[in-house]
Design a protein around this motif. Sequence first.
Motif, PDB file in Angstrom:
ATOM      1  N   LYS A 168       0.888  -1.255  -0.112  1.00 37.85           N
ATOM      2  CA  LYS A 168      -0.016  -0.018  -0.113  1.00 37.85           C
ATOM      3  C   LYS A 168       0.844   1.218   0.059  1.00 37.85           C
ATOM      4  O   LYS A 168       1.738   1.464   0.896  1.00 37.85           O
ATOM      5  N   SER A 169       0.431   2.175  -0.966  1.00 35.02           N
ATOM      6  CA  SER A 169       1.553   3.220  -1.056  1.00 35.02           C
ATOM      7  C   SER A 169       3.045   3.059  -0.846  1.00 35.02           C
ATOM      8  O   SER A 169       3.693   3.780  -0.172  1.00 35.02           O
ATOM      9  N   GLY A 170       3.375   2.068  -1.543  1.00 34.34           N
ATOM     10  CA  GLY A 170       4.823   1.707  -1.286  1.00 34.34           C
ATOM     11  C   GLY A 170       5.502   1.205  -0.160  1.00 34.34           C
ATOM     12  O   GLY A 170       6.389   0.676  -0.170  1.00 34.34           O
ATOM     13  N   LYS A 171       4.512   0.772   0.631  1.00 37.47           N
ATOM     14  CA  LYS A 171       4.833   0.130   1.971  1.00 37.47           C
ATOM     15  C   LYS A 171       4.550  -1.361   2.010  1.00 37.47           C
ATOM     16  O   LYS A 171       3.305  -1.596   1.361  1.00 37.47           O
ATOM     17  N   LEU A 172       5.245  -2.227   2.444  1.00 35.76           N
ATOM     18  CA  LEU A 172       4.613  -3.712   2.760  1.00 35.76           C
ATOM     19  C   LEU A 172       3.980  -3.707   3.834  1.00 35.76           C
ATOM     20  O   LEU A 172       4.534  -3.209   5.063  1.00 35.76           O
ATOM     21  N   VAL A 173       2.825  -4.275   3.784  1.00 33.04           N
ATOM     22  CA  VAL A 173       2.147  -4.290   5.317  1.00 33.04           C
ATOM     23  C   VAL A 173       1.782  -5.861   5.355  1.00 33.04           C
ATOM     24  O   VAL A 173       0.987  -6.553   4.361  1.00 33.04           O
ATOM     25  N   VAL A 174       2.218  -6.145   6.474  1.00 33.32           N
ATOM     26  CA  VAL A 174       2.022  -7.634   7.033  1.00 33.32           C
ATOM     27  C   VAL A 174       0.850  -7.838   8.118  1.00 33.32           C
ATOM     28  O   VAL A 174       1.221  -7.112   8.915  1.00 33.32           O
ATOM     29  N   THR A 175      -0.055  -8.537   7.870  1.00 35.84           N
ATOM     30  CA  THR A 175      -1.227  -8.761   8.976  1.00 35.84           C
ATOM     31  C   THR A 175      -1.215 -10.088   9.100  1.00 35.84           C
ATOM     32  O   THR A 175      -1.166 -11.163   8.523  1.00 35.84           O
ATOM     33  N   GLU A 176      -1.571 -10.408  10.566  1.00 38.48           N
ATOM     34  CA  GLU A 176      -1.531 -11.869  11.240  1.00 38.48           C
ATOM     35  C   GLU A 176      -3.204 -11.780  11.730  1.00 38.48           C
ATOM     36  O   GLU A 176      -3.239 -10.857  12.708  1.00 38.48           O
ATOM     37  N   ARG A 177      -4.143 -12.299  11.338  1.00 41.63           N
ATOM     38  CA  ARG A 177      -5.191 -12.548  11.698  1.00 41.63           C
ATOM     39  C   ARG A 177      -5.565 -13.644  12.610  1.00 41.63           C
ATOM     40  O   ARG A 177      -5.055 -14.968  12.143  1.00 41.63           O
ATOM     41  N   TYR A 178      -6.136 -13.469  13.932  1.00 37.76           N
ATOM     42  CA  TYR A 178      -6.339 -14.757  14.665  1.00 37.76           C
ATOM     43  C   TYR A 178      -7.597 -15.353  14.472  1.00 37.76           C
ATOM     44  O   TYR A 178      -8.543 -14.523  14.321  1.00 37.76           O
ATOM     45  N   SER A 179      -7.623 -16.411  15.100  1.00 34.92           N
ATOM     46  CA  SER A 179      -8.987 -17.253  15.075  1.00 34.92           C
ATOM     47  C   SER A 179      -9.820 -16.506  16.104  1.00 34.92           C
ATOM     48  O   SER A 179     -11.357 -16.731  15.616  1.00 34.92           O
ATOM     49  N   ASP A 180      -9.787 -15.838  16.770  1.00 35.69           N
ATOM     50  CA  ASP A 180     -10.883 -14.942  17.701  1.00 35.69           C
ATOM     51  C   ASP A 180     -11.456 -13.678  16.838  1.00 35.69           C
ATOM     52  O   ASP A 180     -11.932 -12.725  17.266  1.00 35.69           O
ATOM     53  N   GLY A 181     -10.672 -13.432  15.554  1.00 28.91           N
ATOM     54  CA  GLY A 181     -11.210 -12.300  14.838  1.00 28.91           C
ATOM     55  C   GLY A 181     -10.274 -11.161  15.120  1.00 28.91           C
ATOM     56  O   GLY A 181     -10.267 -10.008  14.161  1.00 28.91           O
ATOM     57  N   SER A 182      -9.239 -11.016  15.984  1.00 28.80           N
ATOM     58  CA  SER A 182      -8.511  -9.908  16.052  1.00 28.80           C
ATOM     59  C   SER A 182      -7.177 -10.057  15.168  1.00 28.80           C
ATOM     60  O   SER A 182      -6.847 -10.915  14.484  1.00 28.80           O
ATOM     61  N   ALA A 183      -6.511  -8.873  15.062  1.00 24.56           N
ATOM     62  CA  ALA A 183      -5.431  -8.752  14.155  1.00 24.56           C
ATOM     63  C   ALA A 183      -4.220  -8.221  14.565  1.00 24.56           C
ATOM     64  O   ALA A 183      -4.585  -7.085  15.088  1.00 24.56           O
ATOM     65  N   ILE A 184      -2.990  -8.257  14.016  1.00 22.41           N
ATOM     66  CA  ILE A 184      -2.061  -7.306  14.407  1.00 22.41           C
ATOM     67  C   ILE A 184      -1.485  -6.890  12.759  1.00 22.41           C
ATOM     68  O   ILE A 184      -1.537  -7.914  11.853  1.00 22.41           O
ATOM     69  N   SER A 185      -0.953  -5.753  12.381  1.00 24.68           N
ATOM     70  CA  SER A 185      -0.481  -5.414  11.156  1.00 24.68           C
ATOM     71  C   SER A 185       1.036  -4.485  11.422  1.00 24.68           C
ATOM     72  O   SER A 185       0.964  -3.858  12.505  1.00 24.68           O
ATOM     73  N   LYS A 186       1.680  -4.698  10.723  1.00 23.97           N
ATOM     74  CA  LYS A 186       2.992  -4.081  10.672  1.00 23.97           C
ATOM     75  C   LYS A 186       3.369  -3.506   9.452  1.00 23.97           C
ATOM     76  O   LYS A 186       3.142  -4.226   8.448  1.00 23.97           O
ATOM     77  N   GLU A 187       3.708  -2.168   9.107  1.00 25.03           N
ATOM     78  CA  GLU A 187       3.981  -1.801   7.757  1.00 25.03           C
ATOM     79  C   GLU A 187       5.640  -1.808   7.786  1.00 25.03           C
ATOM     80  O   GLU A 187       6.405  -1.275   8.769  1.00 25.03           O
ATOM     81  N   TYR A 188       6.134  -1.921   6.554  1.00 27.14           N
ATOM     82  CA  TYR A 188       7.588  -1.886   6.254  1.00 27.14           C
ATOM     83  C   TYR A 188       7.973  -0.848   5.336  1.00 27.14           C
ATOM     84  O   TYR A 188       7.360  -1.032   4.177  1.00 27.14           O
TER      85      TYR A 188
END
Length: 144
Positions: A118-138
């Motif tokens: 997205k907009s030249g940044k790599l976005v990594v997302t980990e979605r968990y079975s409970d519906g929550s998620a974390i994302s990190k941009e590089y």
Amino acid sequence: MRNNMLSLLTGIGAVIFLSFAAMAAEHYMPISAYSKPAGYNEHEISAAVIATVMGRPVNIMLVKSVDGETFFVKYTRPSDGSVWTSKCKFDGTRVIWGTRDGRWRVHPEDGVVSYEVKSGKLVVTERYSDGSAISKEYRKSDFK
């Protein structure tokens, strides 16, 4: 005699080539060695996935691939000097990971890791079975 000599030289050449290939296969490279100027390659994405999942900085990751399908990511934990190795493989924009000798994280209770640019940044997302998620941009500069 000439054919025997040619066969011998061809055989020696193959052994030398295979020896160099084996040495190269064992060598981890900094992720910046594989960098593409415009996008992110599998080495960078694998490093970002493991950095995100493990909560570590991406610039300590070293990556290698023997077959072009499985990417091994190694890092040394700064707090105690222990070395950790994980593996990644790609299924579209999903990245399946596991520890070096452990299982692939594909169980329904495991988090699902994906990436996008997205907009030249790599976005990594980990979605968990409970519906929550974390994302990190590089950014590209993070991989140096």
